[in-house]
Motif scaffolding. Structure first.
Motif, mmCIF file in Angstrom:
data_model
loop_
_atom_site.group_PDB
_atom_site.id
_atom_site.type_symbol
_atom_site.label_atom_id
_atom_site.label_comp_id
_atom_site.label_asym_id
_atom_site.label_seq_id
_atom_site.Cartn_x
_atom_site.Cartn_y
_atom_site.Cartn_z
ATOM 1 N N THR A 121 0.828 -1.209 0.000
ATOM 2 C CA THR A 121 0.000 0.000 0.000
ATOM 3 C C THR A 121 0.859 1.253 0.000
ATOM 4 N N ARG A 122 1.870 1.287 0.889
ATOM 5 C CA ARG A 122 2.723 2.479 0.951
ATOM 6 C C ARG A 122 3.483 2.682 -0.355
ATOM 7 N N THR A 123 4.021 1.593 -0.900
ATOM 8 C CA THR A 123 4.816 1.705 -2.128
ATOM 9 C C THR A 123 3.943 2.149 -3.295
ATOM 10 N N GLU A 124 2.763 1.546 -3.413
ATOM 11 C CA GLU A 124 1.874 1.923 -4.508
ATOM 12 C C GLU A 124 1.391 3.364 -4.345
ATOM 13 N N THR A 125 1.063 3.759 -3.100
ATOM 14 C CA THR A 125 0.590 5.122 -2.860
ATOM 15 C C THR A 125 1.670 6.145 -3.201
ATOM 16 N N ARG A 126 2.904 5.851 -2.801
ATOM 17 C CA ARG A 126 4.010 6.764 -3.112
ATOM 18 C C ARG A 126 4.206 6.873 -4.620
ATOM 19 N N LEU A 127 4.140 5.739 -5.302
ATOM 20 C CA LEU A 127 4.326 5.749 -6.753
ATOM 21 C C LEU A 127 3.186 6.501 -7.433
ATOM 22 N N LEU A 128 1.949 6.262 -7.000
ATOM 23 C CA LEU A 128 0.808 6.975 -7.576
ATOM 24 C C LEU A 128 0.931 8.480 -7.367
ATOM 25 N N SER A 129 1.383 8.864 -6.181
ATOM 26 C CA SER A 129 1.557 10.287 -5.893
ATOM 27 C C SER A 129 2.590 10.908 -6.822
ATOM 28 N N ASP A 130 3.651 10.166 -7.105
ATOM 29 C CA ASP A 130 4.722 10.678 -7.967
ATOM 30 C C ASP A 130 4.287 10.820 -9.419
ATOM 31 N N ILE A 131 3.430 9.916 -9.890
ATOM 32 C CA ILE A 131 3.117 9.880 -11.329
ATOM 33 C C ILE A 131 1.705 10.369 -11.634
ATOM 34 N N ALA A 132 0.950 10.799 -10.620
ATOM 35 C CA ALA A 132 -0.461 11.132 -10.832
ATOM 36 C C ALA A 132 -0.658 12.151 -11.944
ATOM 37 N N GLY A 133 0.154 13.186 -11.957
ATOM 38 C CA GLY A 133 0.006 14.199 -12.999
ATOM 39 C C GLY A 133 0.217 13.620 -14.380
ATOM 40 N N GLU A 134 1.241 12.803 -14.529
ATOM 41 C CA GLU A 134 1.513 12.169 -15.823
ATOM 42 C C GLU A 134 0.416 11.179 -16.185
ATOM 43 N N LEU A 135 -0.116 10.499 -15.177
ATOM 44 C CA LEU A 135 -1.121 9.466 -15.405
ATOM 45 C C LEU A 135 -2.414 10.047 -15.972
ATOM 46 N N VAL A 136 -2.808 11.241 -15.474
ATOM 47 C CA VAL A 136 -4.105 11.813 -15.863
ATOM 48 C C VAL A 136 -3.982 12.897 -16.924
ATOM 49 N N ALA A 137 -2.785 13.132 -17.418
ATOM 50 C CA ALA A 137 -2.540 14.294 -18.286
ATOM 51 C C ALA A 137 -3.438 14.318 -19.517
ATOM 52 N N ASP A 138 -3.716 13.190 -20.103
ATOM 53 C CA ASP A 138 -4.484 13.175 -21.353
ATOM 54 C C ASP A 138 -5.925 12.717 -21.149
ATOM 55 N N TRP A 139 -6.414 12.711 -19.916
ATOM 56 C CA TRP A 139 -7.792 12.304 -19.696
ATOM 57 C C TRP A 139 -8.743 13.367 -20.226
ATOM 58 N N PRO A 140 -9.806 12.998 -20.906
ATOM 59 C CA PRO A 140 -10.744 13.982 -21.461
ATOM 60 C C PRO A 140 -11.684 14.525 -20.390
ATOM 61 N N ASN A 141 -12.378 15.580 -20.749
ATOM 62 C CA ASN A 141 -13.393 16.133 -19.859
ATOM 63 C C ASN A 141 -14.513 15.118 -19.636
ATOM 64 N N ASP A 142 -15.181 15.239 -18.498
ATOM 65 C CA ASP A 142 -16.320 14.382 -18.134
ATOM 66 C C ASP A 142 -15.938 12.912 -18.010
ATOM 67 N N THR A 143 -14.689 12.663 -17.640
ATOM 68 C CA THR A 143 -14.241 11.279 -17.466
ATOM 69 C C THR A 143 -15.015 10.608 -16.330
ATOM 70 N N VAL A 144 -15.362 9.353 -16.556
ATOM 71 C CA VAL A 144 -15.957 8.508 -15.523
ATOM 72 C C VAL A 144 -14.861 7.571 -15.010
ATOM 73 N N LEU A 145 -14.570 7.676 -13.726
ATOM 74 C CA LEU A 145 -13.571 6.811 -13.110
ATOM 75 C C LEU A 145 -14.295 5.671 -12.403
ATOM 76 N N VAL A 146 -14.044 4.447 -12.851
ATOM 77 C CA VAL A 146 -14.706 3.257 -12.307
ATOM 78 C C VAL A 146 -13.667 2.450 -11.543
ATOM 79 N N GLU A 147 -13.877 2.296 -10.228
ATOM 80 C CA GLU A 147 -12.911 1.546 -9.420
ATOM 81 C C GLU A 147 -13.504 0.195 -9.033
ATOM 82 N N PHE A 148 -12.762 -0.852 -9.335
ATOM 83 C CA PHE A 148 -13.192 -2.219 -9.062
ATOM 84 C C PHE A 148 -12.629 -2.668 -7.715
#
Length: 721
Positions: free
Chosen positions: A462-489
């Motif tokens: 959890t800590r490792t994944e959270t740290r990695l997500l925090s580091d790359i979040a901007g890059e991860l969502v950079a090309d997401w379009p408007n009105d995106t639906v985020l579905v979490e399983f």
């Protein structure tokens, strides 16, 4: 059907008083027998491998004798093909006369095969002439019996060929194209699930109209107590566990006659199993083949089936229970894999009357010392079987293509086995080895315990994944379009989701999917407070199924989120099916973000899944607490130990609950035996390399578009498209 391909010869005959239909049906059935004999040499067809079996040549002669004896000999002007054939090919009809002893049919080197085939042609010519002249209703009924009789011998022919060829040191194949009992694609290797049955007054047996053997009548009422019956047959994998647990050497599992037979015959495995080093092979009509653990077990006697059922904590169904369930359509693998032993002795139904004359010997005189089998097998001609069909064999017979399904008495009327949790618990605790799905960890207490695990110093993912997500979040969502639906399983507390919500203002809707309504609703309430502009639409459900998203979101771009290396909780085949399900839920153009833990040293892994504070152990045992609370269980949590073990061959860390001593527990109205040190497998957590994860995704129709791997302890985040 599973197995050999037969001409379809099972249609009802002569119902429209059409002699053309009768002739066509007669030709089809007779031709099917010759087709089955075609792969055999003349030498194959004369040998009798044991007293219970008959040579193929005798089958060809006997089925022809039936038509000559019961039809043609009563026809004015008919001259028997050879009067001696009445002695050679009579089976057991005392009213007809004496006969060749059954155990000596293999001595009939004469007549030669060519003469027997000529005999068939002779009788066929006269039978077709008789049919085309028109048949009375009584004779039409007898013709149906004769054709059903020949279809029975088609199955016996294959049984006897398999036995004969199994004794050859060459292990020859009868048909290299014979299809093994592979599981159906929709449920590969699926274990049986118990289906609850209400009991009550039911009717069984064949209706008065239409063809059926006399032993299927009369239709009558019988009382059933509430019970449960497995929807599938017992598998080879289950039987291997029975053997590994000393099933063939434990007299307490066996009926007295069965144990005496095991001792006298030296049984240690099903009839056609052969051990090759540490592996098992099976002899079937393709010759010697590797044993498929997912295939239903076949060629076991009633004694073996009964012992296995007792070992598994169940029993065999009665024939009435079987027929009622089959009629209601709740059973799989009914008539195309293996006949299924029942707990019912072969006896006459109330009001049974055998047929008149010699044909009355067909069934009734065997109603002693036999057990009923229901269903059909891969050897049974298509259309021959039906839900009321009563096959029967002595309890020690193993060359029959027979298997079993399990049943249980209903121990509690308050437990509904159609409920997914109850059904899965009963199936999982009945399996060998015992196992339960990790999805049932996450009730409210389990969800809280998992969050506590994530805070332990040993649990790095959890800590490792959270740290990695925090580091790359901007890059991860950079090309997401408007009105995106985020579905979490499998959203849980939705903590990691906040990193994405904070990084992108383009997320208009968040759809968390979780099996625990308590955890889901609590997380949704927190997010609505923290993100008032965000539309939060929680869905209570099992994300492994095809969850339906709100229709209003149909035209909006969707991105799936599956963090936490939950993908590792599934087998590779299950993971591929899950990823395909996600594609169906999200749509063809969607993307999916997956967190996956990477392979690392065993010490780090073991500590993460067996923390010194015992939080993971409490999480594991909470599954038993939930069973006790929701399913009326009586598990003693102190009688089980938490165990985490690294399985290098499967690249996974496993969690088990280990029984400290021999014990009997109750759950969902059923009793389950645990031996000392027996394990209940509760979770897998597969670990990956970037290459192995990419290959897994490609097998499910996804491609890795982007990936990031953290520093040690390594964890990966992958964007799939």
């Amino acid at each position: 059907m599973d197995g050999h391909t037969y001409p379809i010869t099972g249609a009802t005959v002569c119902t429209q008083h059409s002699e053309t239909i009768c002739s066509q049906r007669y030709r089809a059935v007779r031709a099917a027998t010759l087709s089955l004999a075609a792969p055999l040499s003349a030498e194959d067809m004369v040998v009798q491998s044991m007293p219970d079996a008959s040579p193929a040549k005798w089958h060809l002669g006997h089925t022809t004798w039936f038509f000559e004896t019961f039809f043609l000999k009563a026809t004015p002007g008919y001259i028997p093909f050879d009067p001696q054939y009445g002695y050679l090919f009579n089976s057991y009809y005392e009213a007809i006369g004496s006969r060749q002893p059954r155990a000596q049919r293999g001595l009939l080197t004469r007549p030669p095969l060519a003469d027997v085939l000529t005999y068939r042609q002779h009788v066929d010519t006269h039978m077709l002439r008789l049919i085309e002249q028109g048949l009375s209703c009584d004779v039409r009924d007898l013709l149906e019996l004769g054709l059903a009789h020949e279809e029975q011998h088609q199955e016996l022919l294959l049984m006897d060929i398999q036995h004969l060829f199994s004794l050859s040191p060459l292990a020859p194949a009868y048909d290299p194209a014979f299809k093994p009992d592979a599981p159906k694609p929709e449920a590969p290797g699926a274990p049986g699930r118990y289906v609850s049955r209400p009991g009550g007054l039911v009717e069984i047996g064949a209706e008065a109209e239409g063809f059926a053997f006399d032993n299927e009548r009369p239709r009558h009422k019988t009382w059933l107590e509430p019970h449960a019956i497995s929807d599938r047959l017992v598998r080879n994998a289950d039987w291997l566990a029975f053997m590994a647990d000393g099933g063939y050497s434990r007299p307490e599992l066996w009926l007295s006659d069965g144990w005496a037979t095991v001792q006298a015959s030296g049984w240690t495995a099903p009839f056609y199993w052969r051990q090759a080093g540490e592996d098992w092979q099976i002899f079937d009509l393709r010759g010697l083949q590797p044993l498929n653990p997912d295939a239903p077990v076949t060629h076991v006697s009633f004694y073996e089936a009964d012992a296995f059922a007792r070992w598994a904590g169940g029993r065999l169904p009665t024939e009435a229970e079987w027929e009622a369930a089959a009629r209601d359509g709740v059973l799989h693998q009914v008539e195309d894999v293996a006949w299924q032993w029942t707990a019912s002795a072969y006896l006459a139904y109330p009001g049974f009357q055998p047929g008149a004359g010699a044909v009355g010997e067909y069934n009734g005189k065997f109603m002693s010392g036999q057990m009923v089998l229901r269903g059909g097998s891969a050897f049974t001609p298509q259309g021959h079987s039906r839900p009321t069909y009563r096959n029967f064999f002595a309890p020690d017979k193993r060359w029959v293509r027979a298997g079993l399904r399990l049943a249980r008495d209903a121990g509690s009327a308050t437990i509904n086995l159609d409920d997914g949790f109850a059904a899965d618990v009963v199936a999982g605790l009945s399996a060998r080895p015992k196992s339960l799905s990790p999805k049932y960890f996450y009730d409210a207490a389990g969800s809280d315990l998992f969050e506590a695990i994530c805070r332990t110093p040993e649990y790095y993912p959890t800590r490792t994944e959270t740290r990695l997500l925090s580091d790359i979040a901007g890059e991860l969502v950079a090309d997401w379009p408007n009105d995106t639906v985020l579905v979490e399983f499998g959203s849980g507390a939705s903590d990691k989701t906040r990193l994405l919500l904070d990084a992108s203002a383009r997320i208009a809707t968040y759809v968390p999917i979780d099996i625990s309504p308590d955890a889901l609703n609590a997380a949704a309430a927190r997010l609505k407070t923290a993100y008032p502009a965000l539309s939060v639409l929680p869905v209570v459900g099992d994300f492994t199924q095809n969850v339906h998203l709100p229709d209003a979101l149909r035209d909006q771009p969707r991105i799936g989120f599956f963090p936490g290396s939950t993908i590792g909780n599934f087998t590779p085949d299950e993971s591929r099916r899950l990823l395909r399900t996600f594609r169906t839920v999200l749509g063809a153009d969607a993307r999916l973000i997956v967190g996956a833990d990477m392979v690392k040293d065993e010490a780090t892994l073991h500590a993460a899944y067996d923390d010194t504070g015992g939080v993971t152990a409490a999480f594991n045992k909470n599954l038993l607490t939930r069973i006790n609370r929701e399913l009326g269980g009586n598990f003693d949590l102190d009688a089980f130990d938490h165990l985490a073990v690294w399985n290098a061959a499967q690249s996974r860390i496993e969690m088990h609950l280990v029984s400290r001593h021999d014990q009997i527990v109750t759950a969902a109205g059923h009793r389950f035996a645990f031996k000392a040190s027996e394990r209940l497998h509760t979770e897998n957590s597969h670990k990956f390399t970037p290459e192995s994860f990419a290959a897994l995704c490609e097998g499910a129709g996804w491609q890795v578009a982007k990936s990031w791997i953290s520093p040690d302890p390594a964890f990966g985040i992958f964007v799939l498209a």
